[in-house]
Design an enzyme around this catalytic site. Sequence first.
Site, PDB file in Angstrom:
ATOM      1  N   GLU A  80      38.575  44.325  40.481  1.00 42.48           N
ATOM      2  CA  GLU A  80      39.653  44.011  39.548  1.00 42.48           C
ATOM      3  C   GLU A  80      40.596  42.901  40.023  1.00 42.48           C
ATOM      4  O   GLU A  80      41.074  42.099  39.228  1.00 42.48           O
ATOM      5  CB  GLU A  80      40.434  45.281  39.199  1.00 42.48           C
ATOM      6  CG  GLU A  80      39.613  46.311  38.435  1.00 42.48           C
ATOM      7  CD  GLU A  80      39.020  45.794  37.130  1.00 42.48           C
ATOM      8  OE1 GLU A  80      39.463  44.750  36.613  1.00 42.48           O
ATOM      9  OE2 GLU A  80      38.080  46.451  36.630  1.00 42.48           O
ATOM     10  N   HIS A 123      34.488  39.287  34.766  1.00 39.59           N
ATOM     11  CA  HIS A 123      33.736  40.365  35.418  1.00 39.59           C
ATOM     12  C   HIS A 123      32.245  40.042  35.547  1.00 39.59           C
ATOM     13  O   HIS A 123      31.547  40.674  36.349  1.00 39.59           O
ATOM     14  CB  HIS A 123      33.883  41.672  34.634  1.00 39.59           C
ATOM     15  CG  HIS A 123      35.044  42.512  35.058  1.00 39.59           C
ATOM     16  ND1 HIS A 123      35.244  42.893  36.364  1.00 39.59           N
ATOM     17  CD2 HIS A 123      36.068  43.068  34.343  1.00 39.59           C
ATOM     18  CE1 HIS A 123      36.340  43.650  36.429  1.00 39.59           C
ATOM     19  NE2 HIS A 123      36.863  43.758  35.219  1.00 39.59           N
ATOM     20  N   HIS A 167      39.250  38.056  30.881  1.00 44.28           N
ATOM     21  CA  HIS A 167      39.142  39.079  31.922  1.00 44.28           C
ATOM     22  C   HIS A 167      37.728  39.687  31.944  1.00 44.28           C
ATOM     23  O   HIS A 167      37.072  39.728  32.985  1.00 44.28           O
ATOM     24  CB  HIS A 167      40.191  40.166  31.688  1.00 44.28           C
ATOM     25  CG  HIS A 167      40.169  41.248  32.722  1.00 44.28           C
ATOM     26  ND1 HIS A 167      40.979  41.229  33.824  1.00 44.28           N
ATOM     27  CD2 HIS A 167      39.419  42.373  32.829  1.00 44.28           C
ATOM     28  CE1 HIS A 167      40.731  42.285  34.567  1.00 44.28           C
ATOM     29  NE2 HIS A 167      39.792  43.002  33.977  1.00 44.28           N
ATOM     30  N   TYR A 192      44.455  45.656  40.319  1.00 49.86           N
ATOM     31  CA  TYR A 192      44.459  44.467  39.475  1.00 49.86           C
ATOM     32  C   TYR A 192      45.480  43.434  39.964  1.00 49.86           C
ATOM     33  O   TYR A 192      45.136  42.322  40.337  1.00 49.86           O
ATOM     34  CB  TYR A 192      44.817  44.840  38.032  1.00 49.86           C
ATOM     35  CG  TYR A 192      43.803  45.720  37.339  1.00 49.86           C
ATOM     36  CD1 TYR A 192      42.984  45.199  36.356  1.00 49.86           C
ATOM     37  CD2 TYR A 192      43.679  47.075  37.647  1.00 49.86           C
ATOM     38  CE1 TYR A 192      42.059  45.991  35.693  1.00 49.86           C
ATOM     39  CE2 TYR A 192      42.755  47.874  36.998  1.00 49.86           C
ATOM     40  CZ  TYR A 192      41.946  47.333  36.020  1.00 49.86           C
ATOM     41  OH  TYR A 192      41.034  48.121  35.373  1.00 49.86           O
ATOM     42  N   GLU A 229      33.477  45.711  30.739  1.00 52.04           N
ATOM     43  CA  GLU A 229      32.634  44.565  31.022  1.00 52.04           C
ATOM     44  C   GLU A 229      31.148  44.879  31.054  1.00 52.04           C
ATOM     45  O   GLU A 229      30.437  44.445  31.958  1.00 52.04           O
ATOM     46  CB  GLU A 229      33.075  43.947  32.349  1.00 52.04           C
ATOM     47  CG  GLU A 229      32.894  44.851  33.597  1.00 52.04           C
ATOM     48  CD  GLU A 229      34.081  45.755  33.911  1.00 52.04           C
ATOM     49  OE1 GLU A 229      34.880  46.027  32.998  1.00 52.04           O
ATOM     50  OE2 GLU A 229      34.220  46.169  35.078  1.00 52.04           O
TER      51      GLU A 229
HETATM   52 ZN   LIG Z   1      38.722  44.616  34.717  1.00 46.87          ZN
END
Ligand SMILES: [Zn+2]
Length: 635
Positions: free
Chosen positions: A352, A333, A329, A417, A305
């Site tokens: 995450e 971020h 995703h 995550y 990211e």
């Molecule tokens: Zn990530």
Amino acid sequence: MKLYHRCLLGISMAGSLQLASCATKTNTKTSTSETMTTEQKALETASADVHSYARPAEAVAKHLDLDIAVDFNSKTISGTASYLIDNLTKTNEIVFDVRGLQIEKVYLGDNKEETTFTLGENNTFLGQPLTVNIKPDTRTVTIQYKTSADAAALQWLNPQQTAGKKYPFLFTQSQAILARTWIPIQDSPGIRITYNATVKVPKELLAVMSASNPQEKNSSGVYTFEMKQPIPSYLMALSVGDLVFSKVGPQTGIYAEPATIEAAAYEFAEMDKMLVAAEKIYGKYRWDRYDLLVLPPSFPFGGMENPRLTFVTPTVLAKDRSLTSLIAHELAHSWSGNLVTNATWNDFWLNEGFTVYFERRIMEEIYGKEYAAMLNVLGYQDLQHTLDDIGRQNEDTRLKLDLEGRDPDEGLTDIAYEKGNAFLQNIERAVGREKFDQFVNKYFNTFAFKSTNTDLFLDFLRTELIKGDEELAEKINIEGWVFSPGLPADVQKPESTRFAAVAATYTSWANGTPAKQLDTKDWSSHEWLHFIRLLPAKMTPQQLTDLDTAFGFTNSGNSEVLAAWLLHTINNKYTKADKALETFLVNVGRRKFLIPLYKALLQTPEGKKKALAIYAKARPNYHAVSTVTIDDMLK
Ligand SMILES: [Zn+2]
């Protein structure tokens, strides 16, 4: 130097800050709780970061002027990193992190007065402290340096390893603590800097960074960059290659090699829609442009990211836009991670977990609840797999980690995550979506461009959402989710009706219906992936051939489907897929795929032989982030 002491920041409900069992690295002066600003608190936390030698509560970098040249022949970067610093305690030294860097000279001030410095003891993954002698009124520190040819953040690809096969390619991967291998820097996620850069590259190549970027090559090969929002060091990023740019929306676009740009432009055509959906949920995007850089296949991650310019693996170019949740995703971020940053790697779940939660919300906004449900189920399967793999009582299955004495890259797993996401979904269920969205919005605004840690977040959660409601506190179950290993009993297993249909199809096959008679019309790659994961561990050669003939798994152009299938072919010695396995492992450097496949090969002596033979060919194509792990597995 005493590095391995951690300062535990205990934050009380009222928001005051107490320093408990605080043994910071060296004589760091600590302020009293009431007088500390959020920024000071962040610096205190960063000073206690066990993965950085820096002592930002004493002297901290605020802005970087980077002036470097990229040399593909010697595989080195050299130049100067000039910092504007805040000497907070009027100390006479400032400490930077370096690993494998050749420090040539250090100067102070605009007149570049040479000063002395020392390099401390070397640690394999932390590198060394670079201690520079400064004066109480020093504002500028300029470090002249050169990287080593094996700098872990840098991957130098020869032309053969690129899509175009004509020009070399370079990319960086700074997360978690690799920025220090290409820039002398205070390398803690709790410290933020703005930066300008001038980068000199061979004339036929384009340079791009995590900053304002050029959109085409110029004749000088010298490019300038500006990142005016303060970022943590792990978001410092550079890539150099034969790159072209293709516009997607008014503030979005794609960089890729000419050979890849068309496929990438098709695959990511919806990135603008994603940006709109994200802003609808958590407010304005704060980084001006959002572009993607499609890297050669050796990139070790799905995406990184880097602000304004997400680095992304080409393994999501599935030709049907089916794997683009990865872009959601990385885009997410821009809020969780880049805007509000984990202060230390022990708080990685804040980056995450929030990002996975937000990613699924973006996908739900665009493709509907059922689509997001499939992603949740697949994520939950990954989580269960990780828990089985490392053990449900393993300390590393807590959200709040303790990575002291370890390379953070080795301790960061799926837990941050998917368990992080499950915890946030649990809070959402307890308070309702509307209230939870308001809470998260306020959290992002309160901590924008700052660092946060688990205690600060939990304190915010208690003050803003729980507000003394004991029944709610019990439902949210902070202790069970954040500080306990495994999964708490109140975890809700996600379900998907589309996957229920896949399961019925699978049962029909398991009961003897030939594969080619199964109804798999309009299945997305998620449904295929779920189907393949449902297949039994032991299958007969006939069964494997039946599936492969009907669905062509071995020749799948979809990396997720192929990688899941190859696990079965390894475990069942289906040699017809050996060639595909070798091609995949030699070409793709994405760690998520590599590790399970090598692990499966290592289960048998002949598999191990195969693994070693493939790895001998593949290793030059992998980034250090991958080779560190696989070297260890194969030794
Ligand atoms: Zn990530």
